[in-house]
Each structure stands twice: as structure tokens, then as C-alpha cells.
Write an enzyme that holds these catalytic residues in place. Sequence first.
Site, PDB file in Angstrom:
ATOM      1  CB  SER A  93      -2.614  -2.214  -0.942  1.00 28.45           C
ATOM      2  OG  SER A  93      -3.699  -1.857  -0.087  1.00 28.45           O
ATOM      3  CG  ASP A 192       0.381   4.009   2.688  1.00 27.91           C
ATOM      4  OD1 ASP A 192      -0.975   4.570   2.790  1.00 27.91           O
ATOM      5  OD2 ASP A 192       0.797   3.108   2.372  1.00 27.91           O
ATOM      6  CG  HIS A 222      -2.072   2.560  -0.130  1.00 27.27           C
ATOM      7  ND1 HIS A 222      -1.520   2.108   0.663  1.00 27.27           N
ATOM      8  CD2 HIS A 222      -2.979   2.262  -0.998  1.00 27.27           C
ATOM      9  CE1 HIS A 222      -2.169   0.943   0.773  1.00 27.27           C
ATOM     10  NE2 HIS A 222      -2.987   0.860  -0.193  1.00 27.27           N
TER      11      HIS A 222
END
Length: 248
Positions: A93, A192, A222
Amino acid sequence: MKITPPQPFLFEGGKRAVLLLHGFTGSSADVRILGRFLQENAYTAYAPQYKGHGVTPDILLQTGPADWWQDVLDAYTHLKNLGYEEIAVAGLSLGGLFSLKLGFSRPVKGIVAMSTPTKMDSSSPIIAGFHDYVRNYKKLEGKTPEEIDQEMEAYKDAPMNTIAKLKDEINEVNSEIDMIYAPIMVVQGKKDDMVDVEGAERIYNKVESDIKELHWYEKSGHVITLDKERKELNQDILDFLNRLDWEK
């Protein structure tokens, strides 16, 4: 209730080092399983803990992307000071974003960018993710649902300054990823709901790396490092790292 903040970790396993970077509102725990796996396969893994993360949300809001990026640079320097001459980077991320940034800012052996944000606006799920972080933290503090609901009002618009800075960081990094020439593995879970999954293809297409791979994971969301396909992901990352042109 006293909450013990997550800590950085260093798992030494070999001369080849991998810098592991967690995401926004996340912690080093998000990449810990990957770190142990790499150590078991003769790599050294080091994960910093960004300022303001894993502690009270009020402290998180006093920090920003510039602070977290400095933590990344300090972690890279720390590995160098420990004697690790060859360093790859793998990030999740926000950590994926910083992995890309490190790729055009410092010499790296290879890059693994996972669940990486490529755009952001005022309706971004990342904002809801911050509010979830606040709620979960207050639960750990032992507060009742009623107390949490009441205190959440103070955070309704609180993250917007931080989010605005994060948006600028995402835009700035994505405007420069054509400066990346190091081997890269782009990772994206099909489930995600935090980032635009099509961003993985944009990253893959835009980097100038001669060696580049795009890996999709059908069952993962995610936080892909902790999801259903984490074992497959770990092996794919190891295979990618093993193919790099390490000197030792």
C-alpha cells in the site's frame, strides 16, 4: 488498558537484504510473516515502523508523508550501516508507493510493489480506513461502543489535512515512476477495495525496467501479505528475488 506499540524488526538470514514497508495506518506486523519467510530462505529482512503508526490516532495526525518517507530513508541507511551492500525493497500500500519512490531515489536491487495506490480523491476508501483505525484503537483502549461513537465525532474531518498530503505524495510519485529501471514485481489482489486495482497495470506499463512482472491474486484483498494467498505470494516474491543479479 496499556497498548504496546508495534516495533521495527530485523530478521537476519543472509547477505542479501530486503527492506519491508507497511501501509498507512498499518504496522510492521503486516509484513512480519513475509519477513520470517525470507529469513528462512537466507535473506535478511528489516521493517521500520513509521512515526505516528500503531499509537494514538492523535499522534498519527501530527505526522505526514514527509515523516514516513524519512523513516524509509533512515531504514535504508540503517541496513547500509549494518553492512548490507545489496538491498531490495518490498512494500504494501503506502509502503508500495514508497518502494517505487525508493526505486528512483536510491540504488535498489529490485522492487516489489503490493496493493499500491495510484490515485486518490475525497471519496477514497483510505479515509474510511483511517476511521476504522481510530475505532479499533479505541476498542483496544477498552472503551464502550457508546464512548467510541461519541469520540468519533471529533475525527469526522480530522484526517483531511493528512489525506491531502497523502494525495499529493501519491500524485508526485506516480508522475516519476518512469524513472524506475530496477527489476520490479507489481502485485495486486483482485478483491482489493482500498485502491484502484487497475493502477497495477499503469505502474507496470509506465516503469522503464527491462525486467518487470505483474502478478494478480484472485482471492486476495488489500492487505495481501496476510490474506488467503499469502503463501503463494511469499513464494512468488522469493522466486523474483532469487532471479535478481545479486553479487553475493
